[in-house]
Design an enzyme around this catalytic site. Sequence first.
Site, PDB file in Angstrom:
ATOM      1  N   HIS A 166       0.576  -1.277   0.603  1.00  0.00           N
ATOM      2  CA  HIS A 166      -0.071  -0.250   0.019  1.00  0.00           C
ATOM      3  C   HIS A 166       0.929   0.541   0.137  1.00  0.00           C
ATOM      4  CE1 HIS A 166      -3.351  -2.536   0.861  1.00  0.00           C
ATOM      5  NE2 HIS A 166      -1.948  -3.014   2.371  1.00  0.00           N
TER       6      HIS A 166
HETATM    7  C1  BDR Z   1      -1.632   0.581   5.449  1.00  0.00           C
HETATM    8  O1  BDR Z   1      -1.194   0.402   7.118  1.00  0.00           O
HETATM    9  C2  BDR Z   1       0.064  -0.598   7.128  1.00  0.00           C
HETATM   10  O2  BDR Z   1      -0.197  -2.123   8.047  1.00  0.00           O
HETATM   11  C3  BDR Z   1       0.714  -0.502   6.062  1.00  0.00           C
HETATM   12  O3  BDR Z   1       2.041  -0.216   6.176  1.00  0.00           O
HETATM   13  C4  BDR Z   1      -0.597   0.498   5.883  1.00  0.00           C
HETATM   14  O4  BDR Z   1       0.832   1.806   5.944  1.00  0.00           O
HETATM   15  C5  BDR Z   1      -2.622   0.088   4.671  1.00  0.00           C
HETATM   16  O5  BDR Z   1      -3.680  -0.311   5.349  1.00  0.00           O
END
Ligand code: BDR
Length: 311
Positions: A239
């Site tokens: 993400h």
């Molecule tokens: C986000 O949440 C975290 O676990 C990841 O690093 C990312 O920033 C995704 O929902």
Amino acid sequence: MARKVILDVDPGIDDALALCIALFHPELDVTAVTAVGGNVSAAQATSNVQAILEHLDPPRLPRVGAAADPEGGLPVDGRYLCGVDGLGGIGITVAERQHLLPSEKVICDQVRAAPHQITIVALGPLTNIARAFARDPELPGLVGQIVIMGGTLNSPGNITPTAEFNIYCDPTAARKVFRSHSTKVLVPLDVTNRLELSYDVFNLLPDETNPVGWFLRQILPPAFRNYRQQLGLEGIHVHDTVTLMSLLYPSLFTMRSMPGDVEILGELTQGMTVFDRRRVPAWRHNMEVAVDMKKDEVIERIVQGLQKAAE
Ligand code: BDR
Ligand code: CA
């Protein structure tokens, strides 16, 4: 001229991958890396940022900001996907601890030093940015833009049925940032979930003789294992890296201007992002939201970014 950025991160394997690309990217001048609690505690996030920078040893060493957990603590963490230390349990530690200023102070100083020029890439909960805005109320108008990984548009959440992890960790902070008079870009789960890196990516990574190659080859296998065990997926979501790509390669993304806010009270909906998409919205448009991307080209750019980081 390279774009000045602050990376606000909660490493996190996903954040670490984005750091590898950003710190060596010729079009970015990373002036600061500020830690925030999220995937791991504030203390662990701070130590991970220092350890990553020490290990990767980028050409220009950014300022580092120390995280402090939100009031009331973090409601969840991301260790089920990122491992006990957030970095796949690889045990990378920092040899030389520096005295660090709080992340929000670093953000204020950096933005004040280069008004309208700094992009904040927010890859964790929005705790630090809300605190920086509380500390210096003129700051929202002085930040160039904030690119945020967070929220959902139409898709389910990933930490509750309705909420995305970063926003859920500190919904009050997220609401403050959403409502602030700053220029914002949001990259929600709907878009980031569309891209999965497959294990084949390993054949394209730099080799172990290089610090970036070594680091990637340590942190990625635990990520693939955890995604398979916890989510039943053969690939991994990245993400934060996708969000960084939206800044570097905007032509690969489709954006829409929208009015967005965050639910902070709901019993089932706390941390949910809400957009006024009525025919005649009553809320003012306050952010650009990514709604689509050219997935295959984004994957190519990610792989290229990781390869270049090792050159
Ligand atoms: C986000 O949440 C975290 O676990 C990841 O690093 C990312 O920033 C995704 O929902
Ligand atoms: Ca993150």
